[in-house]
Design an enzyme around this catalytic site. Structure first.
Site, short mmCIF file in Angstrom:
data_model
loop_
_atom_site.label_atom_id
_atom_site.label_comp_id
_atom_site.label_asym_id
_atom_site.label_seq_id
_atom_site.Cartn_x
_atom_site.Cartn_y
_atom_site.Cartn_z
N GLN A 78 0.86 -1.20 0.00
CA GLN A 78 0.00 0.00 0.00
C GLN A 78 0.89 1.24 0.00
O GLN A 78 1.98 1.22 0.59
CB GLN A 78 -0.89 0.00 1.25
CG GLN A 78 -1.91 -1.13 1.25
CD GLN A 78 -2.65 -1.21 2.58
OE1 GLN A 78 -3.27 -0.25 3.01
NE2 GLN A 78 -2.56 -2.36 3.24
N1 LIG Z 1 -6.87 -14.78 -9.86
C1 LIG Z 1 -5.82 -14.57 -9.06
N2 LIG Z 1 -5.96 -13.79 -7.98
C2 LIG Z 1 -4.87 -13.62 -7.20
C3 LIG Z 1 -3.61 -14.23 -7.47
N3 LIG Z 1 -2.74 -13.87 -6.52
C4 LIG Z 1 -3.42 -13.07 -5.67
N4 LIG Z 1 -4.71 -12.92 -6.06
C5 LIG Z 1 -5.75 -12.12 -5.39
O1 LIG Z 1 -5.31 -10.76 -5.39
C6 LIG Z 1 -5.65 -10.13 -4.16
C7 LIG Z 1 -4.41 -9.60 -3.46
O2 LIG Z 1 -3.55 -10.67 -3.07
P1 LIG Z 1 -2.41 -10.52 -1.97
O3 LIG Z 1 -1.56 -11.72 -2.05
O4 LIG Z 1 -2.98 -10.15 -0.67
O5 LIG Z 1 -1.63 -9.24 -2.56
P2 LIG Z 1 -0.39 -8.48 -1.94
O6 LIG Z 1 0.46 -8.09 -3.08
O7 LIG Z 1 0.26 -9.30 -0.88
O8 LIG Z 1 -1.05 -7.17 -1.30
P3 LIG Z 1 -0.49 -6.23 -0.11
O9 LIG Z 1 -0.14 -7.12 1.03
O10 LIG Z 1 -1.61 -5.29 0.21
O11 LIG Z 1 0.69 -5.49 -0.66
C8 LIG Z 1 -6.39 -11.20 -3.33
O12 LIG Z 1 -7.78 -11.05 -3.55
C9 LIG Z 1 -5.90 -12.50 -3.93
O13 LIG Z 1 -6.80 -13.57 -3.78
C10 LIG Z 1 -3.51 -15.05 -8.65
O14 LIG Z 1 -2.47 -15.63 -9.00
N5 LIG Z 1 -4.66 -15.17 -9.40
#
Ligand SMILES: Nc1nc2c(ncn2[C@@H]2O[C@H](COP(=O)(O)OP(=O)(O)OP(=O)(O)O)[C@@H](O)[C@H]2O)c(=O)[nH]1
Ligand SMILES: [Mg+2]
Length: 200
Positions: A78
């Site tokens: 974020q």
């Molecule tokens: N379809 C799909 N959705 C995904 C994938 N990886 C993550 N998501 C979705 O994307 C959203 C964010 O995933 P996170 O893993 O929390 O993302 P992040 O980069 O760690 O986010 P922050 O911790 O806020 O920086 C969630 O709703 C997940 O389910 C993927 O490979 N495919």
């Protein structure tokens, strides 16, 4: 004699530890990817995607690949949390930069955050693996298209690769980790970090 044999034993059996930073803007899929890495390499069931919440602190994951021990540091993407990233740069051997390939509206933000990462002195020479994530979605763009959008300059001196992956179904992940391990083993930065570590 003992110390000679101990030295040889250590040389033969100790594994090199590498620190890998997982960066990218919020919702790119970093934590989901980390859970998938644990599942693929440790045969553990990772947290199911619907239990993963936005990261505020630091998530750590450890895996072993061949002769390498990898320690992953997954940070929150974020906007207000991105200033924390640089606290980890000095100790990092490499960076995995995750891009949501299904969210073109956020490519600009992703590009400028990455450019800032690459400009930082403390990350000089760190191999860079850029993952075009969420390939399980039909509308996700290819790794080549993500590369075109990011249009990164001045990468010539750095080992880097773009790869299409999915943190949901795991495609592309093992191949890119193999590349990363090889890149870290070859990188001058790893040599530099090793020379800074006091001998045990
Ligand atoms: N379809 C799909 N959705 C995904 C994938 N990886 C993550 N998501 C979705 O994307 C959203 C964010 O995933 P996170 O893993 O929390 O993302 P992040 O980069 O760690 O986010 P922050 O911790 O806020 O920086 C969630 O709703 C997940 O389910 C993927 O490979 N495919
Ligand atoms: Mg996260």
């Amino acid at each position: 004699m003992f110390s000679l044999m101990y030295g040889f034993w250590k040389y033969m059996f100790s594994k090199t530890e590498f620190h890998v930073l997982i960066l990218g803007i919020d919702k790119a899929g970093k934590t989901t990817l980390l859970e998938k890495l644990k599942e693929l390499y440790l045969n553990l069931e990772g947290l199911p995607p619907d239990r993963i919440v936005p990261t505020v602190g630091l998530n750590i994951g450890r895996i072993e690949v061949g002769n390498a021990k990898l320690v992953f540091w997954d940070l929150g993407g974020q906007p207000g949390l991105r200033s924390i990233w640089e606290k980890y740069y000095e100790e990092a051997h490499a960076v995995i930069y995750v891009v949501d390939a299904n969210a073109p509206a956020r490519f600009e933000d992703s590009k400028s955050a990455l450019e800032k990462v690459l400009r930082h002195q403390d990350l000089q020479g760190a191999p860079l693996l850029i993952l075009a994530n969420k390939q399980d979605l039909a509308s996700a763009v290819s790794a080549e298209e993500v590369a075109r959008y990011l249009d990164l300059k001045k990468l010539d001196e750095r080992l880097y690769m773009f790869e299409a992956v999915s943190g949901f179904d795991g495609r592309g992940i093992k191949g890119s980790v193999d590349w990363l391990v090889d890149a870290m083993e070859r990188s001058k930065r790893s040599e530099m970090l090793r020379s800074r570590t006091p001998a045990a």
